[in-house]
Design a protein around this motif. Structure first.
Motif, PDB file in Angstrom:
ATOM      1  N   GLU A 175       0.833  -1.207   0.000  1.00  0.00           N
ATOM      2  CA  GLU A 175       0.000   0.000   0.000  1.00  0.00           C
ATOM      3  C   GLU A 175       0.866   1.254   0.000  1.00  0.00           C
ATOM      4  N   ALA A 176       0.427   2.267  -0.770  1.00  0.00           N
ATOM      5  CA  ALA A 176       1.109   3.562  -0.741  1.00  0.00           C
ATOM      6  C   ALA A 176       1.089   4.091   0.695  1.00  0.00           C
ATOM      7  N   THR A 177       2.235   4.565   1.180  1.00  0.00           N
ATOM      8  CA  THR A 177       2.325   4.950   2.587  1.00  0.00           C
ATOM      9  C   THR A 177       2.971   6.310   2.743  1.00  0.00           C
ATOM     10  N   ASN A 178       2.314   7.184   3.480  1.00  0.00           N
ATOM     11  CA  ASN A 178       2.939   8.465   3.763  1.00  0.00           C
ATOM     12  C   ASN A 178       3.807   8.347   5.014  1.00  0.00           C
ATOM     13  N   GLY A 179       4.687   9.303   5.201  1.00  0.00           N
ATOM     14  CA  GLY A 179       5.509   9.339   6.404  1.00  0.00           C
ATOM     15  C   GLY A 179       6.722   8.413   6.376  1.00  0.00           C
ATOM     16  N   VAL A 180       7.032   7.855   5.226  1.00  0.00           N
ATOM     17  CA  VAL A 180       8.262   7.057   5.135  1.00  0.00           C
ATOM     18  C   VAL A 180       9.432   8.039   5.073  1.00  0.00           C
ATOM     19  N   GLU A 181      10.389   7.857   5.971  1.00  0.00           N
ATOM     20  CA  GLU A 181      11.518   8.788   6.016  1.00  0.00           C
ATOM     21  C   GLU A 181      12.625   8.319   5.083  1.00  0.00           C
ATOM     22  N   LYS A 221      20.199  14.297   1.898  1.00  0.00           N
ATOM     23  CA  LYS A 221      18.918  14.900   1.569  1.00  0.00           C
ATOM     24  C   LYS A 221      17.870  14.131   2.363  1.00  0.00           C
ATOM     25  N   ALA A 222      17.084  14.823   3.185  1.00  0.00           N
ATOM     26  CA  ALA A 222      16.060  14.146   3.982  1.00  0.00           C
ATOM     27  C   ALA A 222      14.684  14.472   3.418  1.00  0.00           C
ATOM     28  N   LEU A 223      13.891  13.438   3.171  1.00  0.00           N
ATOM     29  CA  LEU A 223      12.569  13.615   2.576  1.00  0.00           C
ATOM     30  C   LEU A 223      11.573  12.694   3.265  1.00  0.00           C
ATOM     31  N   THR A 224      10.300  13.015   3.130  1.00  0.00           N
ATOM     32  CA  THR A 224       9.258  12.162   3.703  1.00  0.00           C
ATOM     33  C   THR A 224       8.187  11.937   2.638  1.00  0.00           C
ATOM     34  N   THR A 225       7.743  10.702   2.494  1.00  0.00           N
ATOM     35  CA  THR A 225       6.735  10.426   1.459  1.00  0.00           C
ATOM     36  C   THR A 225       5.412  11.101   1.784  1.00  0.00           C
ATOM     37  N   ASP A 226       4.711  11.526   0.729  1.00  0.00           N
ATOM     38  CA  ASP A 226       3.390  12.137   0.905  1.00  0.00           C
ATOM     39  C   ASP A 226       2.304  11.049   0.926  1.00  0.00           C
ATOM     40  N   ALA A 227       1.052  11.472   0.853  1.00  0.00           N
ATOM     41  CA  ALA A 227      -0.063  10.535   0.979  1.00  0.00           C
ATOM     42  C   ALA A 227      -0.066   9.471  -0.122  1.00  0.00           C
ATOM     43  N   ASP A 228       0.561   9.791  -1.237  1.00  0.00           N
ATOM     44  CA  ASP A 228       0.638   8.813  -2.321  1.00  0.00           C
ATOM     45  C   ASP A 228       1.905   7.969  -2.243  1.00  0.00           C
ATOM     46  N   GLY A 229       2.618   8.088  -1.128  1.00  0.00           N
ATOM     47  CA  GLY A 229       3.859   7.342  -0.972  1.00  0.00           C
ATOM     48  C   GLY A 229       4.982   7.891  -1.825  1.00  0.00           C
ATOM     49  N   MET A 230       4.832   9.151  -2.234  1.00  0.00           N
ATOM     50  CA  MET A 230       5.704   9.727  -3.251  1.00  0.00           C
ATOM     51  C   MET A 230       6.722  10.709  -2.679  1.00  0.00           C
ATOM     52  N   ILE A 231       7.931  10.683  -3.237  1.00  0.00           N
ATOM     53  CA  ILE A 231       8.893  11.764  -2.985  1.00  0.00           C
ATOM     54  C   ILE A 231       9.332  12.304  -4.346  1.00  0.00           C
ATOM     55  N   ASN A 232       9.671  13.598  -4.360  1.00  0.00           N
ATOM     56  CA  ASN A 232      10.205  14.239  -5.556  1.00  0.00           C
ATOM     57  C   ASN A 232      11.474  14.967  -5.159  1.00  0.00           C
ATOM     58  N   PHE A 233      12.506  14.826  -5.960  1.00  0.00           N
ATOM     59  CA  PHE A 233      13.755  15.529  -5.652  1.00  0.00           C
ATOM     60  C   PHE A 233      14.576  15.679  -6.925  1.00  0.00           C
ATOM     61  N   THR A 234      15.540  16.576  -6.863  1.00  0.00           N
ATOM     62  CA  THR A 234      16.450  16.787  -7.985  1.00  0.00           C
ATOM     63  C   THR A 234      17.872  16.715  -7.445  1.00  0.00           C
ATOM     64  N   LEU A 235      18.686  15.916  -8.072  1.00  0.00           N
ATOM     65  CA  LEU A 235      20.078  15.795  -7.655  1.00  0.00           C
ATOM     66  C   LEU A 235      20.908  16.727  -8.527  1.00  0.00           C
ATOM     67  N   GLU A 236      21.657  17.599  -7.891  1.00  0.00           N
ATOM     68  CA  GLU A 236      22.425  18.583  -8.660  1.00  0.00           C
ATOM     69  C   GLU A 236      23.718  17.990  -9.201  1.00  0.00           C
ATOM     70  N   PRO A 288      27.320   8.183  -7.843  1.00  0.00           N
ATOM     71  CA  PRO A 288      26.577   7.088  -7.232  1.00  0.00           C
ATOM     72  C   PRO A 288      25.879   7.575  -5.954  1.00  0.00           C
ATOM     73  N   TYR A 289      24.677   7.097  -5.726  1.00  0.00           N
ATOM     74  CA  TYR A 289      23.896   7.534  -4.558  1.00  0.00           C
ATOM     75  C   TYR A 289      23.411   6.344  -3.742  1.00  0.00           C
ATOM     76  N   TRP A 290      23.199   6.619  -2.468  1.00  0.00           N
ATOM     77  CA  TRP A 290      22.667   5.636  -1.525  1.00  0.00           C
ATOM     78  C   TRP A 290      21.361   6.192  -0.988  1.00  0.00           C
ATOM     79  N   LEU A 291      20.293   5.409  -1.092  1.00  0.00           N
ATOM     80  CA  LEU A 291      18.990   5.855  -0.592  1.00  0.00           C
ATOM     81  C   LEU A 291      18.537   4.893   0.492  1.00  0.00           C
ATOM     82  N   SER A 292      18.077   5.469   1.596  1.00  0.00           N
ATOM     83  CA  SER A 292      17.531   4.652   2.682  1.00  0.00           C
ATOM     84  C   SER A 292      16.126   5.134   2.986  1.00  0.00           C
ATOM     85  N   ALA A 293      15.175   4.221   3.016  1.00  0.00           N
ATOM     86  CA  ALA A 293      13.794   4.535   3.387  1.00  0.00           C
ATOM     87  C   ALA A 293      13.463   3.738   4.637  1.00  0.00           C
ATOM     88  N   GLU A 294      12.787   4.380   5.580  1.00  0.00           N
ATOM     89  CA  GLU A 294      12.515   3.688   6.839  1.00  0.00           C
ATOM     90  C   GLU A 294      11.183   4.146   7.398  1.00  0.00           C
TER      91      GLU A 294
END
Lengths: 174, 271
Positions: free
Chosen positions: B196-202, B219-234, B238-244
């Motif tokens: 299920e799409a989940t908000n509040g995922v850090e 970069k710290a972000l939190t998912t919205d009600a659609d489980g979505m994050i939006n960002f732009t990498l300048e 290589p990147y490391w992403l952690s969601a919790e």
């Protein structure tokens, strides 16, 4: 520094009687480096949203020791790879070509057939991307309005991996 | 086997043996190439838990749970597998065109209780939990951990089968294909928790090579009600992403706390 030069010829005699040809000129610069490999070069026409309107040419190592190992590095033409290459089965007739030595290289396309034949009127960019093994990468853009006017020549200049890039419409009596 | 655990569980010395690594350590799986062209390609993959991205300087990542799934969903055997002190290494032959999924998905339990006046800590699988009657320990507190550690690699054009939902844990569900990310262009990712799409995922996103800069610049972000994050990498790299996300799970009809995490490595190419 890239610059754009528009030369409008005196001749405005475009008429159906003329067989128009598009000339795309790409100059590969001579480089004084310890290890030189001829660059991979891709040329294509991009729409304003960066999607590909037409592929013009891809110069790469067609065969290496009897295998298609040369295709391993096509992804290093990373804009072309993203916009077109990864969805095309290579080699492709009329598109694939061998790598070229330093110097000026002209390609000509008939406006009534080939990649320019299906272009709708509008704004486009000629994109030339060049990447060299153990070397650099450069992209040169030549924005233009289609159809080109008779005698019109558009030019841009690369800084490192590409020299002069030219897009011209050449009319001749059919 | 050890991931970025919650700090609270790790504050005492005795916890180290059980939980292994402190939270500053990051687990990652990094392929030698994310995007490939041609036929019959091969990548080599590093897997480690380290302080810096992506330098193996702490502990190898166990490959016990790691598997490779091809674009057609089949299991691809890892080759030239080796685990040293600081990293695990394996090769993957790429024959089919499309996107490969490389990583692990698993869950485990933590428990703590008082026994003979001492604080006891335990970590194990659901099966071990039952076999050792952990739930019957005096004053026991049990929590569940679901963790995923993934990376994606594409030969030819990117494909979507690698993102088929399993409905378990945190998953990257849709949005920008991770092998289609460019510096300066907006990226969107949507995450699901148990399908299920989940908000509040850090979410935390860190660029590699952090050992060569003073600040990791996460970069710290939190998912919205659609489980979505939006960002732009300048910057490309290589990147490391952690969601919790913290939540609740059921164990033998009782509600326990749970922590679900998802780690992914990807690259942003220069435009």
């Amino acid at each position: 520094m890239r610059f754009l030069l528009t030369v409008t010829g005196a001749s405005l005699l475009a008429s159906p009687a003329l067989a128009d040809q598009i000339k795309v000129g790409v100059t590969i610069p001579e480089l004084d480096v310890a290890e030189y490999h001829k660059p991979y070069v891709a040329a294509w026409i991009a729409k304003e949203d960066h999607s590909v309107a037409a592929n013009l040419a891809v110069w790469y190592q067609l065969e290496k020791r009897g295998s298609d190992e040369g295709e391993t590095w096509l992804k290093d033409l990373r804009q072309w790879w993203r916009r077109a290459g990864r969805s095309i089965e290579m080699p492709k007739d009329g598109l694939s070509g061998p790598t070229h030595a330093p110097g000026a290289h002209d390609m000509t396309f008939d406006t009534r057939s080939g990649p320019f034949a299906d272009l709708d009127p509008g704004s486009y960019t000629l994109v030339i991307e060049s990447v060299r093994e153990v070397g650099g990468r450069e992209m040169v853009n030549v924005p233009f309005k289609w159809p080109l006017q008779a005698g019109q020549t558009l030019m841009a200049e690369g800084e490192t991996e590409l020299g002069a890039v030219q897009l011209a419409l050449i009319s001749s009596i059919d | 086997m050890t991931y970025k655990f919650g700090k609270t569980l790790l504050l005492t010395g005795a916890a180290l043996l059980l939980a292994g690594q402190a939270s500053a350590h990051r687990a990652w799986i990094l392929p030698s190439s994310f995007t490939l062209s041609g036929e019959n390609q091969r990548i080599t993959v590093d897997a480690a838990i380290s302080n810096n991205l992506f330098y193996p300087n702490h502990h190898a990542l166990s490959l016990e749970q790691v598997s490779v799934t091809g674009p057609d969903g089949s299991n691809i055997e890892m080759e030239d597998v080796s685990t040293g002190e600081y990293r695990s290494v394996f090769d993957v032959p790429l024959v089919q065109e499309g996107t490969y999924r490389i990583g692990s998905q698993g869950s485990g339990y933590f428990a703590s209780w008082e026994e003979d006046g001492e604080r006891r800590r335990w970590r194990g699988t659901e099966e071990e939990l039952a076999n050792e009657n952990i739930a019957d320990k005096p004053g026991v507190r049990i929590s569940k951990n679901d963790r995923t550690n993934m990376t994606f690699v594409t030969l030819g054009a990117p494909s979507q089968s690698a993102f088929t939902k399993t409905g378990e844990g945190l998953e990257l569900a849709s949005g920008t294909h991770p092998n289609d990310i460019y510096a300066g262009e907006e990226v969107s990712f949507s995450f699901t928790l148990n399908g299920e799409a989940t908000n509040g995922v850090e979410i935390e996103i860190v660029r590699g090579h952090d050992r060569y800069r003073d600040s990791e610049g996460a970069k710290a972000l939190t998912t919205d009600a659609d489980g979505m994050i939006n960002f732009t990498l300048e910057e490309a790299g290589p990147y490391w992403l952690s969601a919790e996300v913290d939540g609740k799970a059921m164990l033998n009809g009782k509600e326990i706390s749970s922590r679900t995490s998802y780690i992914m490595t990807f690259e942003a190419l220069p435009f």
